[in-house]
Structures are given as structure tokens and as C-alpha cells.
Design a protein around this motif. Structure first.
Motif, PDB file in Angstrom:
ATOM      1  N   LYS A  77     -28.613  15.132 -11.760  1.00  0.00           N
ATOM      2  CA  LYS A  77     -28.332  15.414 -13.174  1.00  0.00           C
ATOM      3  C   LYS A  77     -28.714  14.188 -13.982  1.00  0.00           C
ATOM      4  O   LYS A  77     -28.140  13.131 -13.812  1.00  0.00           O
ATOM      5  CB  LYS A  77     -26.848  15.714 -13.356  1.00  0.00           C
ATOM      6  N   ILE A  78     -29.702  14.330 -14.843  1.00  0.00           N
ATOM      7  CA  ILE A  78     -30.131  13.161 -15.598  1.00  0.00           C
ATOM      8  C   ILE A  78     -30.153  13.462 -17.081  1.00  0.00           C
ATOM      9  O   ILE A  78     -30.107  14.619 -17.499  1.00  0.00           O
ATOM     10  CB  ILE A  78     -31.541  12.696 -15.183  1.00  0.00           C
ATOM     11  N   SER A  79     -30.190  12.423 -17.880  1.00  0.00           N
ATOM     12  CA  SER A  79     -30.436  12.619 -19.301  1.00  0.00           C
ATOM     13  C   SER A  79     -31.481  11.596 -19.716  1.00  0.00           C
ATOM     14  O   SER A  79     -31.587  10.533 -19.126  1.00  0.00           O
ATOM     15  CB  SER A  79     -29.147  12.434 -20.094  1.00  0.00           C
ATOM     16  N   VAL A  80     -32.293  11.973 -20.703  1.00  0.00           N
ATOM     17  CA  VAL A  80     -33.340  11.069 -21.165  1.00  0.00           C
ATOM     18  C   VAL A  80     -32.851  10.387 -22.434  1.00  0.00           C
ATOM     19  O   VAL A  80     -32.437  11.054 -23.370  1.00  0.00           O
ATOM     20  CB  VAL A  80     -34.645  11.830 -21.429  1.00  0.00           C
ATOM     21  N   GLY A  81     -32.871   9.074 -22.417  1.00  0.00           N
ATOM     22  CA  GLY A  81     -32.294   8.333 -23.536  1.00  0.00           C
ATOM     23  C   GLY A  81     -33.258   8.164 -24.700  1.00  0.00           C
ATOM     24  O   GLY A  81     -34.469   8.302 -24.540  1.00  0.00           O
TER      25      GLY A  81
ATOM     26  N   TYR B 242     -36.839   6.238 -24.658  1.00  0.00           N
ATOM     27  CA  TYR B 242     -38.060   6.940 -24.258  1.00  0.00           C
ATOM     28  C   TYR B 242     -38.768   7.522 -25.471  1.00  0.00           C
ATOM     29  O   TYR B 242     -39.964   7.327 -25.678  1.00  0.00           O
ATOM     30  CB  TYR B 242     -37.722   8.046 -23.252  1.00  0.00           C
TER      31      TYR B 242
ATOM     32  N   LEU C 146     -40.111   4.857 -27.927  1.00  0.00           N
ATOM     33  CA  LEU C 146     -41.253   4.148 -27.370  1.00  0.00           C
ATOM     34  C   LEU C 146     -42.567   4.827 -27.764  1.00  0.00           C
ATOM     35  O   LEU C 146     -43.549   4.168 -28.075  1.00  0.00           O
ATOM     36  CB  LEU C 146     -41.117   4.106 -25.846  1.00  0.00           C
ATOM     37  N   PHE C 147     -42.583   6.148 -27.733  1.00  0.00           N
ATOM     38  CA  PHE C 147     -43.814   6.867 -28.086  1.00  0.00           C
ATOM     39  C   PHE C 147     -43.863   7.225 -29.560  1.00  0.00           C
ATOM     40  O   PHE C 147     -44.906   7.185 -30.184  1.00  0.00           O
ATOM     41  CB  PHE C 147     -43.928   8.147 -27.258  1.00  0.00           C
TER      42      PHE C 147
ATOM     43  N   LEU D  36     -48.279   6.829 -18.512  1.00  0.00           N
ATOM     44  CA  LEU D  36     -47.394   6.114 -19.430  1.00  0.00           C
ATOM     45  C   LEU D  36     -46.085   6.853 -19.616  1.00  0.00           C
ATOM     46  O   LEU D  36     -45.011   6.267 -19.577  1.00  0.00           O
ATOM     47  CB  LEU D  36     -48.079   5.969 -20.795  1.00  0.00           C
ATOM     48  N   MET D  37     -46.201   8.191 -19.805  1.00  0.00           N
ATOM     49  CA  MET D  37     -44.999   8.965 -20.084  1.00  0.00           C
ATOM     50  C   MET D  37     -44.064   8.969 -18.888  1.00  0.00           C
ATOM     51  O   MET D  37     -42.862   8.808 -19.041  1.00  0.00           O
ATOM     52  CB  MET D  37     -45.370  10.392 -20.484  1.00  0.00           C
TER      53      MET D  37
ATOM     54  N   ALA E  66     -42.404   5.649 -18.655  1.00  0.00           N
ATOM     55  CA  ALA E  66     -41.365   5.506 -19.673  1.00  0.00           C
ATOM     56  C   ALA E  66     -40.153   6.365 -19.330  1.00  0.00           C
ATOM     57  O   ALA E  66     -39.016   5.957 -19.514  1.00  0.00           O
ATOM     58  CB  ALA E  66     -41.917   5.893 -21.035  1.00  0.00           C
ATOM     59  N   LEU E  67     -40.420   7.555 -18.806  1.00  0.00           N
ATOM     60  CA  LEU E  67     -39.313   8.430 -18.433  1.00  0.00           C
ATOM     61  C   LEU E  67     -38.463   7.763 -17.355  1.00  0.00           C
ATOM     62  O   LEU E  67     -37.250   7.735 -17.443  1.00  0.00           O
ATOM     63  CB  LEU E  67     -39.851   9.755 -17.887  1.00  0.00           C
TER      64      LEU E  67
ATOM     65  N   ASN F 289     -36.160   5.241 -18.571  1.00  0.00           N
ATOM     66  CA  ASN F 289     -35.138   5.599 -19.552  1.00  0.00           C
ATOM     67  C   ASN F 289     -34.263   6.777 -19.192  1.00  0.00           C
ATOM     68  O   ASN F 289     -33.551   7.292 -20.026  1.00  0.00           O
ATOM     69  CB  ASN F 289     -35.800   5.881 -20.905  1.00  0.00           C
ATOM     70  N   ILE F 290     -34.351   7.231 -17.933  1.00  0.00           N
ATOM     71  CA  ILE F 290     -33.441   8.322 -17.599  1.00  0.00           C
ATOM     72  C   ILE F 290     -32.137   7.739 -17.080  1.00  0.00           C
ATOM     73  O   ILE F 290     -32.104   6.673 -16.478  1.00  0.00           O
ATOM     74  CB  ILE F 290     -34.031   9.284 -16.539  1.00  0.00           C
ATOM     75  N   ASN F 291     -31.069   8.445 -17.364  1.00  0.00           N
ATOM     76  CA  ASN F 291     -29.772   8.023 -16.876  1.00  0.00           C
ATOM     77  C   ASN F 291     -29.273   9.069 -15.895  1.00  0.00           C
ATOM     78  O   ASN F 291     -28.981  10.191 -16.273  1.00  0.00           O
ATOM     79  CB  ASN F 291     -28.780   7.910 -18.032  1.00  0.00           C
ATOM     80  N   LEU F 292     -29.190   8.691 -14.623  1.00  0.00           N
ATOM     81  CA  LEU F 292     -28.714   9.624 -13.615  1.00  0.00           C
ATOM     82  C   LEU F 292     -27.201   9.791 -13.715  1.00  0.00           C
ATOM     83  O   LEU F 292     -26.488   8.842 -14.039  1.00  0.00           O
ATOM     84  CB  LEU F 292     -29.063   9.107 -12.221  1.00  0.00           C
ATOM     85  N   PHE F 293     -26.750  11.001 -13.404  1.00  0.00           N
ATOM     86  CA  PHE F 293     -25.323  11.263 -13.443  1.00  0.00           C
ATOM     87  C   PHE F 293     -24.721  11.112 -12.045  1.00  0.00           C
ATOM     88  O   PHE F 293     -25.280  11.599 -11.064  1.00  0.00           O
ATOM     89  CB  PHE F 293     -25.077  12.677 -13.959  1.00  0.00           C
TER      90      PHE F 293
ATOM     91  N   ARG G 179     -24.746   7.494 -15.770  1.00  0.00           N
ATOM     92  CA  ARG G 179     -23.626   8.198 -16.413  1.00  0.00           C
ATOM     93  C   ARG G 179     -22.618   8.609 -15.353  1.00  0.00           C
ATOM     94  O   ARG G 179     -22.983   8.950 -14.233  1.00  0.00           O
ATOM     95  CB  ARG G 179     -24.125   9.433 -17.151  1.00  0.00           C
TER      96      ARG G 179
ATOM     97  N   PRO H  97     -21.176  20.167 -18.984  1.00  0.00           N
ATOM     98  CA  PRO H  97     -21.625  20.724 -17.707  1.00  0.00           C
ATOM     99  C   PRO H  97     -21.486  19.723 -16.558  1.00  0.00           C
ATOM    100  O   PRO H  97     -21.178  20.111 -15.439  1.00  0.00           O
ATOM    101  CB  PRO H  97     -23.094  21.050 -17.952  1.00  0.00           C
ATOM    102  N   GLU H  98     -21.690  18.427 -16.854  1.00  0.00           N
ATOM    103  CA  GLU H  98     -21.602  17.428 -15.794  1.00  0.00           C
ATOM    104  C   GLU H  98     -20.199  17.387 -15.201  1.00  0.00           C
ATOM    105  O   GLU H  98     -20.028  17.206 -13.999  1.00  0.00           O
ATOM    106  CB  GLU H  98     -21.958  16.029 -16.334  1.00  0.00           C
TER     107      GLU H  98
END
Lengths: 650, 157
Positions: free
Chosen positions: A383-387, A390, A393-394, B25-26, B29-30, B33-37, B55, B131-132
Motif C-alpha cells: 500500500k503506497i501513496s505518492v507524495g 513527485y 518535481l515535474f 525520470l518518472m 521520481a516515483l 517519493n512513494i510512501n509505503l504503508f 506511513r 482503507p489502510e
């Protein structure tokens, strides 16, 4: 009985929409005029019945009929009447009803203002819109009927509308946004109709353009209202969070912006025909995707209200049929040959192409960031969220590039401009904007390079745009005034909208650099200095609203010992639901907003407070208003007006 | 080569190169910047990385919220029904934050396994649960059930 009438009207509307989707379409294929001519009466009847249905739901809310489950869940006898009406679209079922109602309104508008279009085209366009309505009626009736009763044991009092939604901004935000979302279905239907009939010439672009402009106005206003609402109502002073649902509304806007620009090239020069058709399909597909993201509850967000998996499956299926079907149609029947019109690297066409490329890149970046958590979840990557980093940056560099190129493209000629003739348009503005932009932060609080760049880019846009207005009016005519009058409305529309972009950039850039935020513990009598303003916590006391009680603080703001404002932030407790809500208090000004929100009560009379000084924040929404105004002015252009007048007479 | 073909070839190569750069690049960047739960159980089991943005979420344990007297510092515990994680947050907690309610915090785990939260999100109305949090509770329940049944079969033997 009213609920049953509403339900029944909805079923009738579905039946009429089914006929509207099928009969005129067959008529158009078979060349049967009679079958084609059924489309206008069918649209009118469908609109009437969905209007009745919508009216019934409003009536049920106003009369507190809590035997209807949807009313009981979203209203309360103490709720003020204006919120009872906005509660109609405050949750899932009602907002879908609003969706189809608005779709019916758009269909009616098309049927009224299309008298000078070929009959087969009108039949096809409205049949496609009928098809979309059918999908939504099925969805409403089978998975989310707002008229369901909870008999025989219904509650005597309603659960109340979510306090976050009890706000003036929320009365208008959803209808505006939906007008925009659903309005994109018109351009979509036109392009499907064009593909079906194989008739994709430049006239197509001229018919679609005003409809696209109107939905773009609504989208712009809807999104900025939403952002404004988030700013003062969600309580914490942010105005854009890269929340999935915000992204869902922003993506159609970006594609629609691209569409407006490529439509102008298709209309005037006959280029990018298939690309424009495709953009119209993508724009509406993204607005359907947005509806899916918001309404299926697959995302964690402020907007994700209680959800139900069957709904998600239904929308997903519908999405696959509509998007897949239209893309397939495009692949099979899309125009293969363009008008043979070359254009050089230094031409308006080229810059519109770059504009489209950049806008689409932005859309792809946002789409990926929004869907990535879903994809990862499905594939079991956790389970992830994109901050926000990101997205920023673009978004920041791409938008800056777009903003720098925008005024250049707007002053170039179609087909070809020569380097020599063009260079002197830009030298003056370049020097002025760099000089003034670089100087600006010296006169403001602290030198920030970002602020300098922001002002440079904004001035660059404004200088070039205004200089071009001057040049065009002085060059083409005897006197400047006469020249100004001679310029057409769509040109003025572009000027206003582009200046709106510059205003927006100033707002976003300066707020982001110069905002000062303090979270602080205060007792009555305490003072705090934030960015030169003295905030004094004077007192705190009880306050009673119609359906809530609150603690209300009095905060006196002074600067250099002269009074600036007195703010009254509240911490509300809604009686029916027991929910607490932060009601921030804001003193808005052209150059700065003062913002105070009550956090939570601490020991004794002490409270946690959030204090903000946000310079230029209002420029963000002012700029959006300019953008929308620009589109409105463009809509008044004579080319479209003649169409309308003919339409009314016929 | 025919000039038209050469032109087309350069266009295709150009597009392929640009798209790969963009995609590269994307995804870079992803990934940054992703935050794992992580569920509280997985944090306790040491599956969560230290000093990385992640998280953590669950139900706020009743009676666990402690506030500092002179600052906005607060400490509370979140649970998935099996394990608990201590969360420390400096700032204002959201309106819907309550002991016994669901909350999801974003931040970093420190060396002492205290979660230093930069933001705390709570459910935003009575009917809604992040949901988490539901996920974490379900995971923990499944896990205990499995443990219990294993324990049961051991006892039987």
C-alpha cells in the motif's frame, strides 16, 4: 409518494434515453429522416423526466422525509434550507443524479443550438449523448438509487450533512465541476459522430469549439472553487494537495486546454485533425475516469465517501466500454490524411503543437502519479501513496516552460514568421521582465530567487501580450482606438486568459515562497509576531449556530500598533453527528491573507493555534477567474454568434 | 537511404529516446517519493525501514494520548489489534482525531522504534475509515486466526 414519483420518473427517463441512443443512430445510418427527427423530442422528454426526478429529491430534502434512506443519511431538521438543497448532491447517489441531470441539460442545449447543423450529425451527436446517459441511469437505478426507502423502521431524525460540506462554496463547487466534466461529453459526442459519419472537416472544429469553451469555463471555475474551498474550509490553509481527486479534475482540464488550442489550429488551418478528434475523446475519457476514481472509493482522499465495491466494478465496465470503444473507433475510422499545409518551426502551429505536447506530458505525469498506488495495490507491491514532491518535481519545470513559450506562440503568425520580423517583439519585454523581476524581491521581504523567477515569467507574459495588442491595433488601422475595436473577441479572450495565467503564476509562486506559518500554543492575553503582524489572543467563549455549538476565539491583529483586523476562528461541534470542525477565520487582501485556525484545546484556557500570513494567495483564484473570463469573451466572437442567431431563427 | 525514410527513422528514434528518458525520470521520481504503508505488526516485527519516509496506521489506543504542557508535542499509540506502535507528533492533530478512531501517520521510524510523524490523517467522518486502517486490522485478525488455529492443532497433537 413523492419518492416513488421521483423513482418512476427516473425509470421513464432511462427508457427515453435508450430510445434516444438507438433510434436516431439507426436513422442516421439508414438515412431515414423520420427516425432522425425523433431525436429532439426524445431529448426534451428525457430532460423533463430527469428534471422531475431531481425536483422530487429536492422536495424530499426540504420536507425532511427521513423514510428515504439517502435523505436520512445526509440531512437533518436543523440543517438550514440552502444546505438541504446542496445536500442533494452532497453524497454519492444525489451527485450521480446531478450528473445525469446536467447531461440532459447539455443534450437539450445541443438540440436547441444546432438548427443549422446537418440533421444526421445532430442525430448522431445526441444519440451518443443518449448512450452515455443510459450508462449513468443504469448505474443510478441498479447500484445507487437515491429514492430507496428504509421502511418500515425509519429514523425520526437525519444523520446530518457532513459538516465539511456545510459551506457556501460547496453549494456551487460540484454543479460547476460537473457542468465542466459533463460538458466535455459534447465535444466527445461530436467527435464520435464525426468518426461514425466519416466527415471530419474543418467545419467540425468550428461547431465543437464553442461547446468546448463553455465546458472549459465551468471546469476552470469548478476547480478553482474547489481549491478555494479547500483553502478556507478544510482548515489548514493549503490550496492544492495533489490529492487524487483534485488530480482527477485537473487532468480533464489540462487536456481540455490542449483541445481548445488544437481546435483553433484545426479550425483556422485545417491541421491536426485526427489529433484534435483524439483529444476530444481523451478529455471526456479522463472526466469519466475522474468520476470513477471519486465514486468507486478506491482511493484514500477527502472525497472518498463510504463506498461499495459493486459500484466500482460497474463504473469500471462502463469506462472500458466507452473509452475502449471510442479509441477502437478512432483507430479504425480516424482520418488518415491531413490537409496538405506545411508550417515552419517558427509558426503558431508549431507552438500549439508544443503546447499540446507539454500539456499532455503534464497529464501523463499526473495520471501516473494518481494511478500508481492503485496499480501497486493490484499487483501486490504494497500500500503506497505518492507524495506532492513527485508532482512538483515535474509540474514546476514543465509549467514554467509552458509559460515562457506561451506568449511567443500567441504573437507568431500562422504558417510562418521570420526570425527578423519576430525578434523585435521580444527584445523589449525580455529586458524589462528580467530587470523588474530581478529587482522585485529587493522591495519585498527577503531576496528569494524563486520569487524573482516568478515575477520575471509573469511580466514576460504580460509585456509580450499587451505589446502585441498595441502593435495589432496600431498597425492595422487609422487610429489605435479604432484598431482596438477592430480586433475580434476571440483575440481579446486569449489576451485576458493569458494574463490570467500570469496572475496565477504570481499567486502560486509568491505564496509558496513568502508564506509564514506558525503552530503555537496560546492563552488569552498571549501575543505572537508572524511576518510583521502582531496576533493577540484576546478571548475565547462559546458560540451557538443553527445546528452546532462552537468555541469562538477573538484574535486582534495589529501592525506597527495600528489595528488591521479582528478574526473569529471557531471550533465547531455539530449536534446531530457529534463531529468537530475547524472553521478558520481569514482576513483577505490583495497583497496578503491573514489566516487563523483553532487547533485543539490544551490545558486550562490554552489552545493550539495555527497562524498564517500568506502573501498574494488570492491571486491564484483571481487569475483563474481571468482565465474563465477570457474564455467567456472568446465565446462572444462573431463567428459563433452568427451560428447562434441562425439557430434561434430556424 | 531515401530522405523521407531517413526523416521517419530519425523521428521514430527521437520519439523512442525521449519517451524512455521521460519514463525513466518518472519512475525514478516515483520511487523517491512513494510512501509505503506498514501495519503496526510489521513495524514491531522489524519489517519497516528506519529513517525512511513511510506511513503507519491503525486504531488510536484508548488512553494512550499524552500531550506536552507547554508545546504542541503529543504522543499516542496506534494498534492493529495485535501490536502497538508509539507515534510522536509536533503540531495540530486533525479534527477527527480521537482515541479509538482510525489514524494514518506519515513520517519516519527512529532508532528506538518511535514513529516521528510529520502529518497525521484521521478519518474524516463517522462512517468512514481510512482503507489502510481497515487493511491493517484485517491483516492482524487473519494473522492471529492463523496463529490460533496452528496453536489449536498443536494442542490437539
Amino acid at each position: 409518494m413523492i419518492a416513488e414519483y421521483g423513482h418512476f420518473a427516473l425509470i421513464l427517463a432511462l427508457a427515453l434515453a435508450l430510445m434516444q441512443a438507438i433510434i436516431p443512430q439507426i436513422g442516421a445510418f439508414a438515412g431515414n429522416r423520420l427516425w432522425m427527427s425523433t431525436v429532439r423530442p426524445l431529448v426534451a422528454a428525457q430532460t423533463l423526466f430527469v428534471l422531475i426526478s431531481f425536483g422530487c429529491l429536492i422536495f424530499l430534502f426540504l420536507n425532511d422525509d427521513f423514510s428515504v434512506r439517502y435523505v436520512a443519511e445526509n440531512s437533518n431538521t436543523l440543517l438550514p434550507d440552502r444546505y438541504k438543497i446542496s445536500a442533494v448532491w452532497g453524497a454519492h447517489e444525489g451527485s450521480l443524479l446531478l450528473w445525469v441531470f446536467i447531461l440532459a441539460l447539455w443534450s437539450s442545449a445541443v438540440s436547441i443550438f444546432s438548427a443549422n447543423l446537418p440533421a444526421h450529425l445532430v442525430a448522431r451527436v445526441l444519440a451518443v449523448m443518449g448512450f452515455i446517459s443510459v450508462g449513468f441511469y443504469f448505474f443510478l437505478l441498479f447500484t445507487s438509487n437515491p429514492f430507496d426507502r428504509s421502511l418500515p423502521f425509519f429514523p425520526s431524525e437525519g444523520a446530518d450533512l457532513n459538516p465539511l460540506l456545510q459551506d457556501v462554496g460547496l453549494i456551487f463547487h460540484p454543479p460547476m465541476l460537473y457542468m465542466g466534466y459533463v460538458g466535455l461529453s459534447v465535444a466527445f459526442s461530436f467527435s464520435i459522430a464525426a468518426l461514425l459519419s466519416g466527415d471530419t472537416d474543418s467545419a467540425w472544429a468550428r461547431w465543437v469549439r464553442p461547446w468546448t469553451l463553455v465546458s472549459w469555463i465551468f471546469l476552470t471555475l469548478g476547480i478553482s472553487l474547489g481549491s478555494w474551498w479547500a483553502y478556507y474550509e478544510l482548515g489548514w490553509g493549503g490550496w492544492w494537495f495533489w490529492d487524487p481527486v483534485e488530480n482527477a479534475s485537473f487532468m480533464p482540464w489540462l487536456v481540455c486546454t490542449a483541445l481548445i488550442h488544437s481546435l483553433s489550429a484545426t479550425e483556422k488551418r485545417g491541421v491536426f485533425r485526427s489529433w484534435t478528434l483524439l483529444l476530444a475523446i481523451i478529455a471526456f475519457s479522463l472526466s469519466l475516469l475522474g468520476t470513477f476514481l471519486v465514486r468507486s472509493g478506491v482511493l484514500t482522499s477527502v472525497h472518498a465517501f463510504a463506498s461499495d465495491p459493486t459500484r466500482g466494478v460497474f463504473i469500471l465496465t462502463f469506462l472500458v466500454i466507452v473509452i475502449g470503444g471510442s479509441l477502437l473507433l478512432f483507430a479504425l475510422k480516424g482520418p488518415t490524411k491531413n490537409a496538405p499545409s506545411g508550417f515552419s518551426d517558427l509558426s503558431k502551429e508549431m507552438f500549439i503543437l508544443i503546447n499540446n505536447l507539454l500539456l499532455m506530458s503534464l497529464t501523463v505525469v499526473i495520471l501516473l502519479g494518481t494511478l500508481y498506488p492503485l496499480i501497486a495495490d493490484v499487483l501486490g507491491w504494497g500500500k503506497i501513496s505518492v507524495g506532492p514532491p513527485y508532482f512538483n518535481l515535474f509540474f514546476v519545470p514543465l509549467t514554467l516552460l509552458l509559460a515562457i513559450l506561451m506568449p511567443i506562440g500567441s504573437v507568431l503568425r500562422w504558417k510562418r514568421s521570420t526570425t527578423v520580423s519576430v525578434r523585435h517583439y521580444f527584445n523589449g519585454p525580455l529586458v524589462c521582465s528580467i530587470f523588474l523581476g530581478g529587482l522585485f524581491p529587493f522591495f519585498y521581504e527577503g531576496y528569494e530567487p524563486i520569487a524573482a523567477v516568478t515575477v520575471m515569467v509573469a511580466l514576460w507574459i504580460i509585456f509580450i501580450t499587451l505589446r502585441d495588442v498595441w502593435r495589432k491595433s496600431a498597425q492595422t488601422s487609422r487610429s489605435v482606438l479604432h484598431g482596438l475595436i477592430r480586433l475580434n473577441a476571440s483575440y481579446y479572450g486569449m489576451v485576458v486568459a493569458h494574463i490570467g495565467v500570469a496572475i496565477c503564476i504570481i499567486g502560486v509562486g509568491l505564496t509558496s515562497t513568502y508564506s509564514v506559518q506558525r503552530d503555537i500554543r496560546m492563552e488569552p492575553g498571549d501575543q505572537v509576531n508572524v511576518a510583521g503582524y502582531q496576533f493577540k489572543f484576546v478571548a475565547i467563549g462559546p458560540f451557538k449556530g443553527p445546528n452546532y455549538i462552537a468555541d469562538q476565539a477573538e484574535i486582534a491583529v495589529t501592525r506597527d500598533d495600528s489595528a488591521v483586523a479582528v478574526l473569529y476562528p471557531q471550533k465547531r461541534r455539530y449536534l446531530a453527528s457529534g463531529q468537530t470542525m475547524t472553521e478558520a477565520s481569514i482576513d483577505s487582501g490583495i497583497f496578503r491573507d491573514l489566516y487563523v485556525a483553532l487547533g485543539e484545546p490544551l490545558k486550562g484556557e490554552a489552545w493550539a493555534l495555527r497562524v498564517y500570513v500568506k502573501p498574494f494567495v488570492i491571486w491564484i483564484w483571481l487569475g483563474s477567474a481571468f482565465i474563465a473570463l477570457g474564455a467567456l469573451i472568446a465565446l462572444l466572437d462573431r463567428r459563433y454568434r452568427i451560428n447562434r442567431r441562425k439557430a434561434v431563427h430556424a | 537511404m531515401h530522405p523521407l525514410r531517413r526523416y521517419r527513422l530519425t523521428m521514430v528514434i527521437f520519439i523512442v529516446v525521449m519517451t524512455s528518458i521521460a519514463v525513466g525520470l518518472m519512475s525514478f521520481a516515483l520511487r523517491k517519493n512513494i510512501n509505503l504503508f506498514y501495519t503496526p505488526s510489521s513495524v514491531v516485527l522489524g519489517e519497516a525501514p528506519i529513517n525512511v519516509n513511510i506511513r503507519v496506521g491503525g486504531m488510536v489506543v484508548e488512553g494512550s494520548l499524552i500531550r506536552a504542557e507547554d508545546s504542541l508535542l503529543s504522543i499516542f499509540k496506534v494498534t492493529d489489534g495485535v501490536s502497538e506502535v508509539k507515534v510522536q507528533h509536533e503540531g495540530i492533530l486533525p479534527d477527527m482525531f480521537a482515541e479509538g478512531g482510525g489514524a494514518v501517520a506519515t513520517g519516519k521510524l527512529d532508532e528506538n522504534f518511535i514513529f516521528i510523524a510529520s502529518t497525521v490523517l484521521a478519518k474524516h467522518d463517522e462512517n468512514y475509515m481510512p482503507p489502510e486502517v481497515t487493511f491493517a486490522m484485517d491483516e492482524a485478525r487473519l494473522h492471529t486466526k492463523k496463529l490460533n488455529s496452528e496453536a489449536g492443532s498443536l494442542n490437539n497433537n
